[in-house]
Write a protein that holds these residues in place. Structure first.
Motif, PDB file in Angstrom:
ATOM      1  N   UNK B 283       0.826  -1.214   0.000  1.00 12.79           N
ATOM      2  CA  UNK B 283       0.000   0.000   0.000  1.00 12.79           C
ATOM      3  C   UNK B 283       0.855   1.258   0.000  1.00 12.79           C
ATOM      4  N   UNK B 284       2.045   1.173   0.595  1.00 11.85           N
ATOM      5  CA  UNK B 284       2.902   2.351   0.708  1.00 11.85           C
ATOM      6  C   UNK B 284       3.764   2.574  -0.536  1.00 11.85           C
ATOM      7  N   UNK B 285       3.559   1.752  -1.555  1.00 14.48           N
ATOM      8  CA  UNK B 285       4.269   1.977  -2.815  1.00 14.48           C
ATOM      9  C   UNK B 285       5.772   1.914  -2.667  1.00 14.48           C
ATOM     10  N   UNK B 286       6.247   0.989  -1.830  1.00 18.39           N
ATOM     11  CA  UNK B 286       7.690   0.762  -1.740  1.00 18.39           C
ATOM     12  C   UNK B 286       8.448   1.761  -0.894  1.00 18.39           C
ATOM     13  N   UNK B 287       7.724   2.616  -0.174  1.00 14.79           N
ATOM     14  CA  UNK B 287       8.384   3.708   0.561  1.00 14.79           C
ATOM     15  C   UNK B 287       7.832   3.836   1.975  1.00 14.79           C
ATOM     16  N   UNK B 288       8.701   3.795   2.951  1.00 11.59           N
ATOM     17  CA  UNK B 288       8.336   4.081   4.345  1.00 11.59           C
ATOM     18  C   UNK B 288       9.255   5.172   4.874  1.00 11.59           C
ATOM     19  N   UNK B 289       8.659   6.206   5.415  1.00 14.72           N
ATOM     20  CA  UNK B 289       9.469   7.304   5.951  1.00 14.72           C
ATOM     21  C   UNK B 289      10.291   7.982   4.880  1.00 14.72           C
ATOM     22  N   UNK B 290       9.832   7.883   3.643  1.00 18.32           N
ATOM     23  CA  UNK B 290      10.524   8.555   2.542  1.00 18.32           C
ATOM     24  C   UNK B 290      11.631   7.739   1.921  1.00 18.32           C
ATOM     25  N   UNK B 291      11.820   6.503   2.416  1.00 18.09           N
ATOM     26  CA  UNK B 291      12.977   5.691   2.026  1.00 18.09           C
ATOM     27  C   UNK B 291      12.504   4.372   1.442  1.00 18.09           C
ATOM     28  N   UNK B 292      13.214   3.889   0.440  1.00 20.27           N
ATOM     29  CA  UNK B 292      12.813   2.642  -0.215  1.00 20.27           C
ATOM     30  C   UNK B 292      12.867   1.470   0.765  1.00 20.27           C
ATOM     31  N   UNK B 293      11.864   0.583   0.652  1.00 17.61           N
ATOM     32  CA  UNK B 293      11.833  -0.588   1.542  1.00 17.61           C
ATOM     33  C   UNK B 293      12.078  -1.894   0.787  1.00 17.61           C
ATOM     34  N   UNK B 294      12.474  -1.785  -0.462  1.00 20.86           N
ATOM     35  CA  UNK B 294      12.788  -2.989  -1.224  1.00 20.86           C
ATOM     36  C   UNK B 294      11.611  -3.552  -2.004  1.00 20.86           C
ATOM     37  N   UNK B 295      10.424  -3.022  -1.770  1.00 16.40           N
ATOM     38  CA  UNK B 295       9.262  -3.409  -2.576  1.00 16.40           C
ATOM     39  C   UNK B 295       9.203  -2.481  -3.793  1.00 16.40           C
ATOM     40  N   UNK B 296       8.442  -2.843  -4.828  1.00 22.81           N
ATOM     41  CA  UNK B 296       8.366  -1.969  -5.994  1.00 22.81           C
ATOM     42  C   UNK B 296       7.846  -0.577  -5.621  1.00 22.81           C
ATOM     43  N   UNK B 297       8.485   0.435  -6.172  1.00 22.19           N
ATOM     44  CA  UNK B 297       7.967   1.800  -6.026  1.00 22.19           C
ATOM     45  C   UNK B 297       6.898   1.997  -7.089  1.00 22.19           C
ATOM     46  N   UNK B 298       5.712   2.435  -6.654  1.00 23.01           N
ATOM     47  CA  UNK B 298       4.589   2.606  -7.579  1.00 23.01           C
ATOM     48  C   UNK B 298       3.996   3.996  -7.370  1.00 23.01           C
ATOM     49  N   UNK B 299       3.921   4.753  -8.447  1.00 21.37           N
ATOM     50  CA  UNK B 299       3.325   6.094  -8.326  1.00 21.37           C
ATOM     51  C   UNK B 299       2.423   6.383  -9.518  1.00 21.37           C
ATOM     52  N   UNK B 300       1.476   7.258  -9.293  1.00 24.81           N
ATOM     53  CA  UNK B 300       0.538   7.656 -10.345  1.00 24.81           C
ATOM     54  C   UNK B 300       0.527   9.170 -10.473  1.00 24.81           C
ATOM     55  N   UNK B 301       0.468   9.633 -11.714  1.00 22.51           N
ATOM     56  CA  UNK B 301       0.367  11.066 -11.965  1.00 22.51           C
ATOM     57  C   UNK B 301      -0.857  11.326 -12.818  1.00 22.51           C
ATOM     58  N   UNK B 302      -1.590  12.378 -12.474  1.00 22.41           N
ATOM     59  CA  UNK B 302      -2.730  12.755 -13.307  1.00 22.41           C
ATOM     60  C   UNK B 302      -2.281  13.842 -14.272  1.00 22.41           C
TER      61      UNK B 302
END
Lengths: 374, 374, 374, 374
Positions: B283-302
């Motif tokens: 759910x956090x898109x690969x980021x906790x506390x602003x830092x990568x957690x090793x899961x895929x980073x996923x972001x959406x832009x409108x």
């Protein structure tokens, strides 16, 4: 610069939740800005935890200026402000020990800082770090207020409950923002605010937490601030808002509401109002091509529900390398929106002082911008 | 730095749509990166207008390296890449003359640049400026690919039509991203893609335009990249994505979907997978506390619908100071999403090379990161 | 960034001589650097005033870490170090009131800060600000020492009296630097040192002051550090050395001695020594094209005589707008060279940690650089 | 930022001697600065090689603006200027092949860039890179001239022969600087200039080269520019001057002449002149505490003799790993001082525009600074 924001005006953040102090260095302030302790205290109060809907941790939040202030005015040299950490219950936090708290930075911090990070109270990742941001923002808000600029935020949505939308016309919007700045729980519709607070308490009772939407608006801005591309106002403000813990999305104007629209519905037609160029609608949230167009800047940030919940959660014990159930104790916020709104206001103010100072110079902060234009 | 992105690796953008050239200076590249003209051309192709759903302006998009490349490898000195502007129909654009185009930067540019801006083809605000970004991104993507990192984007939604969601498990996600990178129209579901293209053509026929959502994912990232607060991965990537023309919102992981959730539903439980710490959901898109957690980073832009539409629009004539109807001619995109996905990929790559280079040094780009850790 | 040095590793300085504290924020330190209080105290001692040849002001110079240190190691987050100002005799300084002290920053500060500056004890311009620089430098020196790099300075000339020149061959030079680091009065030739101290006392007795030359050398550097042009090692180190109060000139290698030479005498021929490329002479002070060549870096800085002298001086009274005679009281240094050498060492160390971190990344500081090269 | 100078106004340098082009990106220029091609050409001429005392390489030195200029005025967007490399005799340079040229950056470049550097004509380390600096400086000089600021340099010493010193009183100094700016060989005393040129030719005949001292002065500056410590005017200007190839020392005012003096002789007494605060002497070169005091800024840089000499030199062949004798061919300058003075002027101008823009904003460049002060 890793932990510094800004170009002409900069803020460098430091501190750990249970270390000696948290603070910030502000560089690029003009000399001669009157420091208003009451206003700073007022902003700190907006951020402070209060009542049953917040953490039980109470800090005096007294801002000490280590440098850059003399006889009640900024000197123009780097201003270091600190807040001592007094009310720290480190024991509460070490209880979770080697259990990674889901949704928190425990794991990522350990990977980035290789185990040398201060884990007590979230260390450098604690919401406590937003206190110096609010203090810095208070100084920036004073600068902006003297130039006729108003900033305010409300809980547009909390625990699924909506507040009344912000007015779209400017004198009404400015008035609403001014009122919001006086409210401890920042909603336009007080009944909706009551409902939200009940929902927060209900979540707390369920050992759970809630999130929501903060909406921030800025009025009184001239057209022409910002840069195209990398230094766009959207880029600057989003970078600052994503620095607020728990923020996972930021949008300007219609934001994600633009997705299904057609251009003819989305564009803001230009109109003349009393000889001034304005837009009929403000779908773009006061920004075209990354630059202010003289309409109110309006942005929304989504804050995820506080990750610290008392409910048992599955996680990993990094010492034993096994799956385990985590049960958090300690003082936690079932909701941070009503506190984070003070941080949102501060972030907007910090970003704007930098944008103005780039264009008009540091001395603009206390002087007269219009004289600087050709 | 106003028009420069980055700390350890920087990109400085320059150029006007109808000036001699657009380009970028890349500083902080390691020596010895092989320049792959085919791959750069491939990325430029992804961005290039093609077919009825795009503008009729066709540029050769040939990237010239003025510096920093020797014998096919980067030298490590500042690399200046340029693209000459050839196919410019300035007449089309000057036709609108003193009529402010709604949704465009005409007015804000005139306020910022005091009338000295180059108005032809949108000047510095033109989408043409994304060409050097894509070229810079192509070099960054090669660097990242050599470290096992994959980036890809799809049109998650266009003209209200949804694509199939990205897979959430990693080998499938990486494979999907790889496939998307080979497609001219980046959708997972080709039928949905057909529908989108028909909707774009329909909008064009109505002299109108459409917008939508781009979704970008990154796999293969180690945990521990990014900074807390101002240098968070969200801050860095959102600043870059908001530099893409038409982007008005950015969200990570569940993003705005977090608003109504409770913490117990939102948190990603930590789990052990083959001895590695992962999260069960992302759910956090690969980021906790602003830092990568090793899961895929996923972001959406409108992306808002293209503001340039042929439909008549109300606006202001700044020469006469009167309201007037604007009818745009010239070559316009009824939709930019299918082209902007190449820019999104590039922006993600640029941001990541900076984050890696800050942590592991410039030489990481061609060398071995793991050896640098303690 | 106005009051910040650095790119990958940064130091932001703050404080006023008679304000609550002076300090610095260090950002870009790796996690896991052991903080050695004894070594820091040793460096602070080198800088501290001592004996008749120095000011009578005695500060405890106790460094407090407000952040970034946990359990004796750096955490990798911004490290704020402060030194409280205790022993302040503000009365001494306000006595000069509206009389501008020649050679001081009274006038320029009032023009820059428009009268809002803290005038007590020189405010932000005080030599007191070098205390946090020395503390920051101590941490940097530890990092460099672990990589086999030695830094040391001596009073090459003081009050017109010359010290023995530094050895030019490397093992001897390193040994000499190591010895100098243990001496309170940093000269190679102790007899010359005695003479210098007598000359300082003689100047004091004459209500006057003396200046001289500091020479700093660095051994153990690899070839390849620095950038051509703006980021040359000369540019970086000179900017730092000119930040030391009283420094009015900086030269590398033969420096101003190059002026009358011909190229054939000035060039350093390359030679092979045990299979390694070295230069036969080191006229260029270890730097070619702004980049280290593996030979010792050698630089000299001239410090003007302390401007604070007890002798009556002609000046302007800014309150009355008249010429007047100024007679300074208070605690002043008849010479600052023997104290400034600690600042020179610190500045060199700070600059080098930044240069290394740019090339090899932040983690180089605790890890192994050689593994990072391709 | 590695290869970028500046804070509010920045210059990013790129290019290789025998690559397609050299150039620079200027960011932070105000819109509306008139580009004066004649003045730029005049400055380029000052730098250009001419006659027997210079290299035989002749470049047209035509500056092309790729961006940021429209209708003869700056637009305010990033300005990229380039100079195509036409007259390149790469063969001359490759002849030296694997022989390291003493005093040059061949070896350090190979260590920094790991063998990927462009070696032709010195690559990025070539004096050719100073051409875009001079072009950038020409634009800056125009900005400064409109604010009544004059910059000029002379060959204070060349091949051991001294020029007449600069006048110390201001109207005379400004007049002398203005005259120097019109001279191809910048000396006050034309007889001394003849002698210098003969000495240069004599060195050339001996297959050798000479060095000397450049002295630069700036008049018309207000008091209050610069920062204490890291951003001192000495730090900023020295960093820029040490970026000029061959500069190995920089001093302000009396510079190294301060070493043997006592404070009573070194201090500049403040005096009132027509109601204005001035100093009786200018030993400090217009700078106290790193900040301008309203007196002329005076600095001297030493340039080592050109390292490229035709005389045989001992060196190392990196291919064979043996000692060898190097005999250089090609077009070399027996002296660079008379050309470098144009670079010194440009560097001073670039530094000042940044300092002013930090204080008064970007718009100061075309507007009125005095109105911006409080």
């Amino acid at each position: 610069m890793k932990n510094t924001f800004g170009t002409a005006f900069t803020v460098t953040l430091f501190g750990e939740s249970h270390g000696p102090a948290v603070g910030a260095v502000l560089d690029g302030l003009a000399p001669g800005i009157a420091i208003n302790p009451e206003f700073i205290a007022h902003e700190m109060d907006k951020r402070r935890a209060a009542g049953a809907i917040s953490t039980a941790r109470q800090e005096a939040d007294e801002v000490e200026f280590l440098s850059g202030v003399y006889n009640g005015f900024t000197t123009g040299t780097p201003l270091c402000l600190t807040l001592r950490n007094a009310n720290t219950h480190s024991k509460d936090y070490t209880r979770t020990g080697h259990l990674l708290r889901p949704g928190h930075a425990d794991y990522t911090a350990s990977q980035k800082y290789l185990g040398f990070e201060d884990p007590r109270g979230g260390g450098h990742f604690s919401g406590r770090l937003t206190a110096p941001i609010v203090a810095a923002g208070a100084i920036c808000r004073q600068i902006l207020a003297a130039h006729g600029i108003t900033i305010g935020s409300h809980l547009a949505q909390c625990a699924g409950i909506n507040d009344t939308p912000l007015p779209t016309t400017e004198p009404e919007l400015t008035e609403t923002l001014t009122q919001l700045n006086t409210r401890q729980f920042a909603v336009i519709n007080k009944a909706a605010g009551q409902e939200m607070q009940q929902a927060i308490l209900a979540a707390k009772q369920d050992q759970d937490s809630v999130g929501g939407l903060l909406e921030t608006a800025i009025t009184g801005l001239p057209a022409g601030l910002g840069e195209p591309f990398f230094g766009s106002v959207e880029s600057v403000l989003s970078a600052l808002f994503f620095s607020i813990p728990a923020v996972k999305g930021v949008e300007f104007g219609l934001g994600f509401g633009f997705a299904p629209l057609r251009g003819s519905d989305a564009n803001d037609p230009f109109v003349l109002q009393n000889g001034q160029i304005k837009t009929q609608t403000n779908h773009n949230g006061g920004l075209n091509g990354g630059i202010t167009n003289g309409m109110p800047v309006v942005l929304r940030a989504v804050l995820k529900p506080t990750p610290s919940i008392a409910k048992p959660q599955n996680t990993v014990n990094v010492a034993t390398g096994t799956q385990q159930v985590l049960q958090l104790h300690g003082r936690h916020d079932p909701c941070v929106l009503h506190r984070a709104r003070a941080v949102a206001d501060a972030m907007a103010a910090i970003g704007l002082v930098d944008l103005f100072s780039q264009r008009y110079g540091t001395l603009w902060q206390t002087g007269g911008a219009p004289h600087c234009t050709v």
